[in-house]
Write an enzyme that holds these catalytic residues in place. Structure first.
Site, PDB file in Angstrom:
ATOM      1  NE  ARG A 138      -3.575  -2.576  -0.241  1.00 44.58           N
ATOM      2  CZ  ARG A 138      -3.181  -3.308  -0.910  1.00 44.58           C
ATOM      3  NH1 ARG A 138      -2.187  -3.234  -1.795  1.00 44.58           N
ATOM      4  NH2 ARG A 138      -3.985  -4.524  -0.853  1.00 44.58           N
ATOM      5  CB  SER A 177      -8.780  -2.128   4.417  1.00 44.94           C
ATOM      6  OG  SER A 177      -9.225  -3.177   3.936  1.00 44.94           O
ATOM      7  CD  GLU A 196      -5.489  -0.111   2.939  1.00 44.76           C
ATOM      8  OE1 GLU A 196      -5.059  -1.375   3.382  1.00 44.76           O
ATOM      9  OE2 GLU A 196      -5.955  -0.305   1.824  1.00 44.76           O
TER      10      GLU A 196
HETATM   11  P1  FAD Z   1      -7.869   8.920  -2.769  1.00 47.30           P
HETATM   12  O1  FAD Z   1      -8.338   8.367  -1.674  1.00 47.30           O
HETATM   13  O2  FAD Z   1      -8.327  10.302  -3.196  1.00 47.30           O
HETATM   14  O3  FAD Z   1      -6.337   9.584  -2.093  1.00 47.30           O
HETATM   15  C1  FAD Z   1      -5.789   8.391  -1.619  1.00 47.30           C
HETATM   16  C2  FAD Z   1      -4.116   8.852  -1.606  1.00 47.30           C
HETATM   17  O4  FAD Z   1      -3.731   8.842  -2.913  1.00 47.30           O
HETATM   18  C3  FAD Z   1      -4.003  10.086  -1.000  1.00 47.30           C
HETATM   19  O5  FAD Z   1      -2.634  10.367  -0.252  1.00 47.30           O
HETATM   20  C4  FAD Z   1      -3.909  11.169  -2.189  1.00 47.30           C
HETATM   21  O6  FAD Z   1      -3.090  12.410  -2.069  1.00 47.30           O
HETATM   22  C5  FAD Z   1      -3.153  10.070  -3.111  1.00 47.30           C
HETATM   23  N1  FAD Z   1      -3.351  10.460  -4.708  1.00 47.30           N
HETATM   24  C6  FAD Z   1      -4.753  10.245  -5.134  1.00 47.30           C
HETATM   25  N2  FAD Z   1      -4.468  10.699  -6.804  1.00 47.30           N
HETATM   26  C7  FAD Z   1      -3.273  11.165  -6.751  1.00 47.30           C
HETATM   27  C8  FAD Z   1      -2.464  11.472  -7.835  1.00 47.30           C
HETATM   28  N3  FAD Z   1      -2.925  11.575  -8.863  1.00 47.30           N
HETATM   29  N4  FAD Z   1      -1.136  11.847  -7.503  1.00 47.30           N
HETATM   30  C9  FAD Z   1      -0.496  11.400  -6.408  1.00 47.30           C
HETATM   31  N5  FAD Z   1      -1.437  11.162  -5.386  1.00 47.30           N
HETATM   32  C10 FAD Z   1      -2.720  10.839  -5.612  1.00 47.30           C
HETATM   33  N6  FAD Z   1      -7.852  -0.491  -1.705  1.00 47.30           N
HETATM   34  C11 FAD Z   1      -7.093  -1.571  -2.160  1.00 47.30           C
HETATM   35  O7  FAD Z   1      -5.888  -1.526  -2.350  1.00 47.30           O
HETATM   36  N7  FAD Z   1      -7.517  -2.903  -2.242  1.00 47.30           N
HETATM   37  C12 FAD Z   1      -8.879  -2.946  -2.110  1.00 47.30           C
HETATM   38  O8  FAD Z   1      -9.436  -4.195  -2.600  1.00 47.30           O
HETATM   39  C13 FAD Z   1      -9.830  -2.048  -2.027  1.00 47.30           C
HETATM   40  N8  FAD Z   1     -11.108  -2.076  -1.634  1.00 47.30           N
HETATM   41  C14 FAD Z   1     -11.839  -0.943  -1.404  1.00 47.30           C
HETATM   42  C15 FAD Z   1     -13.305  -1.178  -1.159  1.00 47.30           C
HETATM   43  C16 FAD Z   1     -13.948  -0.073  -0.882  1.00 47.30           C
HETATM   44  C17 FAD Z   1     -15.479  -0.169  -0.770  1.00 47.30           C
HETATM   45  C18 FAD Z   1     -13.377   1.239  -0.722  1.00 47.30           C
HETATM   46  C19 FAD Z   1     -14.374   2.491  -0.034  1.00 47.30           C
HETATM   47  C20 FAD Z   1     -12.097   1.463  -0.825  1.00 47.30           C
HETATM   48  C21 FAD Z   1     -11.225   0.259  -0.913  1.00 47.30           C
HETATM   49  N9  FAD Z   1     -10.058   0.236  -1.030  1.00 47.30           N
HETATM   50  C22 FAD Z   1      -9.033  -0.685  -1.655  1.00 47.30           C
HETATM   51  C23 FAD Z   1      -9.297   1.752  -0.961  1.00 47.30           C
HETATM   52  C24 FAD Z   1      -9.255   2.640  -1.900  1.00 47.30           C
HETATM   53  O9  FAD Z   1     -10.159   2.287  -3.043  1.00 47.30           O
HETATM   54  C25 FAD Z   1      -7.588   2.500  -2.659  1.00 47.30           C
HETATM   55  O10 FAD Z   1      -6.773   2.970  -1.973  1.00 47.30           O
HETATM   56  C26 FAD Z   1      -7.719   3.430  -4.081  1.00 47.30           C
HETATM   57  O11 FAD Z   1      -6.664   3.357  -4.744  1.00 47.30           O
HETATM   58  C27 FAD Z   1      -7.484   4.924  -3.488  1.00 47.30           C
HETATM   59  O12 FAD Z   1      -7.844   5.883  -4.770  1.00 47.30           O
HETATM   60  P2  FAD Z   1      -8.339   7.275  -4.930  1.00 47.30           P
HETATM   61  O13 FAD Z   1      -8.487   7.810  -6.256  1.00 47.30           O
HETATM   62  O14 FAD Z   1      -9.913   7.189  -4.046  1.00 47.30           O
HETATM   63  O15 FAD Z   1      -7.494   7.939  -3.910  1.00 47.30           O
END
Ligand code: FAD
Length: 313
Positions: A187, A236, A306
């Site tokens: 992660r 998570s 996480e």
């Molecule tokens: P955000 O939540 O908006 O940001 C997360 C981090 O990434 C922040 O620090 C942000 O600054 C950074 N970030 C985002 N975009 C950029 C960019 N373009 N450049 C630099 N930094 C950036 N995660 C898993 O790993 N596996 C799973 O199976 C999983 N299942 C999930 C199920 C559910 C129902 C939910 C709600 C979440 C789940 N997640 C899971 C967590 C999450 O979806 C992931 O971590 C996802 O990759 C986050 O992406 P985001 O665009 O929403 O990032």
């Protein structure tokens, strides 16, 4: 708005300067609850949507010159924003970062913009018979967020398919990272602090579309069995410690189903916290702190969040 965001250079107003950049939409005091999957979060001083690469570069340069802290928002599916909100700027990537270009002949790959939705990319790849992204089905994030978090599931993760990352420094300078230069861990993509991911090239494998789609469907079914549906959440809350599961430990510590206000440790999966409607960030954090302390006391294991904490706590 906080004083720190007001003009620093003789009479220059940062808001005016940002608003004058073509391809930027700027709002002030924007509630972050609108942009997080948990539907929680107080106001961001500045909320900036960058539709164009050039606009993003100019905004980053300006904010860096004014010493304003920047949080890069993806789809808000892995962040917990404080009730008091964010002193600084939140940037979200728009249209120009929602494109993908596919290479299907020879060495298959896709170059996807950082704002492209992971699930949409997975389905598009399956339709084209390109394998490698199936693990991303059900991850409600953006490509940039998935890369940043080294998102993964069911035995695969971004690390395994990334070939190259395009981005910008916090000062708006273009940067490129080839896979060999990058270090991933659970992660985490260990990008230099402040790096904005703008696009990710991923290596894929040509297969029968029916086979790829069947794999995607299988993973959807597995997810449905184990994860809570129906209430806003952030996935998570804690990383799984080596050789164990955070959900198992929290449940064994007696915290499954514990509720504080409208925040509840899911009674379906103890590593999820769900929002029953009016949950506050502080309630979520207090539940996390209490569960973490009890797991430590009973099992000697330190759970590591996480979810990323944003804003003033
Ligand atoms: P955000 O939540 O908006 O940001 C997360 C981090 O990434 C922040 O620090 C942000 O600054 C950074 N970030 C985002 N975009 C950029 C960019 N373009 N450049 C630099 N930094 C950036 N995660 C898993 O790993 N596996 C799973 O199976 C999983 N299942 C999930 C199920 C559910 C129902 C939910 C709600 C979440 C789940 N997640 C899971 C967590 C999450 O979806 C992931 O971590 C996802 O990759 C986050 O992406 P985001 O665009 O929403 O990032």
């Amino acid at each position: 708005m906080s004083w720190a965001l007001m003009a620093r250079d003789s009479g220059t107003n940062l808001l005016d300067s940002l608003s004058g950049i073509p391809g930027l939409k700027v709002k002030t005091a924007e509630p972050m609850a609108r942009y997080t999957t948990m539907k929680i979060g107080g106001p961001a001083d500045y909320f900036i949507e960058a539709e164009l690469n050039t606009a993003l570069a100019r905004a980053l340069k300006l904010l860096s010159a004014h010493d304003v802290r920047v949080c890069l928002l993806g789809k808000g599916s892995n962040i917990l924003v404080s009730d008091r909100g964010i002193r600084g700027a939140v940037i979200r990537l728009g249209e120009e970062f929602k494109r993908a270009s596919w290479r299907e002949e020879g060495r298959a790959s896709v170059l996807a913009g950082a704002a492209f939705a992971m699930t949409q990319l997975v389905r598009e790849a399956a339709r084209r018979g390109l394998a490698g992204l199936e693990f991303g089905e059900g991850i409600p994030g953006s490509v940039g967020g998935a890369l940043y978090m080294n998102a993964g599931a069911y035995g695969s993760e971004m690390e395994k398919i990334v070939e190259r990352v395009d981005g910008m420094t916090s000062a708006g300078e273009a940067v490129v990272f080839d896979r060999q230069e990058m270090t991933f861990s659970y992660r985490d993509s260990h990008l230099p602090p402040g790096t904005v991911v703008t696009g990710v090239t991923m290596r894929l494998e040509k297969k029968d579309p029916a086979e790829v789609s069947a794999k995607v469907r299988e993973l959807v079914a597995r997810r449905k069995q184990s994860q809570p549906a129906g209430f806003p959440n952030s996935g998570s809350m804690f990383q799984n410690p080596p050789g164990d599961f955070a959900g198992r430990l929290i449940e064994a510590a007696g915290f499954k189903g514990k509720r504080l206000g409208d925040a509840q440790i899911s009674d379906r999966h103890a590593n999820f916290i769900v929002n029953h409607g009016g949950a506050r960030a502080m309630e979520v954090k207090q539940l996390m702190d209490a569960a973490r302390a009890e797991v430590k006391a009973r099992f000697g294991i330190e759970l590591v969040p996480e979810v990323r904490f944003w804003g003033e706590w």
